[in-house]
Design an enzyme around this catalytic site. Sequence first.
Site: not given
Length: 266
Positions: A135, A174, A206, A56, A217
């Site tokens: 969310r 990532r 991260r 996103k 998550r």
Amino acid sequence: MKTTNDRSSITILPATGGDGDRAAWLNAGNSRCATLPVPPKEVRRLVLLGAPGVGKGTQAALLHQWSGACHLSTGDIFRAAKSLPQSERTPAIQSALGYMARGALVPDQTVLALLYERLRCLRCTGGFLLDGFPRTVAQAEALERLLKAEDLPLTRVIDYELPIEKIVERLAGRRVCSSCKGVFHVTDKQSSPEICSHCGGKLYQREDDRPEAIRVRMEAYHRSTEPLIEYYRKRNLLLTVSAEGTPPEILQRTVDALALLPHSSQ
Ligand code: AMP
């Protein structure tokens, strides 16, 4: 850089920089964006939905270049707050950073307070791309009330879909540049897996992209965020787009899907 919506001339940069000046969004208070958007021919107010890692943020940066709408990510507010010295963090932000590190959702009340402090970003003449917000259904309801009161109808809600195995692979690999904030993947062809090929900054993972946090998550996504798909489908705002392929391919799919639909408002 072109920010035109003429299909033949979509220009896209890698998912680094190019996200516009978001000082007002990231810092709130008296912060002003140095460059204000040139109002586009068609103002778009989009919400980007999808599981963590679906891309996103990357799409929001590309859509910003395409449409001029500002990329408003709630996760970026927390990441910006993280670089503040401890003494400058409010207790609410300090507690929010704890939730974030674990991969859990920050309480609605805190997230909504941050949004209310940034109302002028929702009113921005360039439109907006909400990434990572709402969310939860409670956040979506609050947003709906707010936009109604401000007479700022949503254009669309784009739900990016990707099989779970690919999501986990994207998240775990990532890497983010500590300097230009560009987003990379360990499988990208770069001269070094630790150095940003754009600016030479150091790449890092991260903390919420580590395996334990990814699990938390994904659970939070299924429990709290997935119901939003139905919420926006019922309001005739939902647009489902496959997040398979490269960022430019996904952007093209998004732009095509937006062009196909008649305008709708909340
Ligand atoms: P993101 O970059 O959107 O994946 O957000 C990173 C983290 O920030 C999330 O895992 C949450 O801990 C927190 N966060 C961001 N946006 C929200 C939101 N709208 N509601 C609750 N927590 C959020």
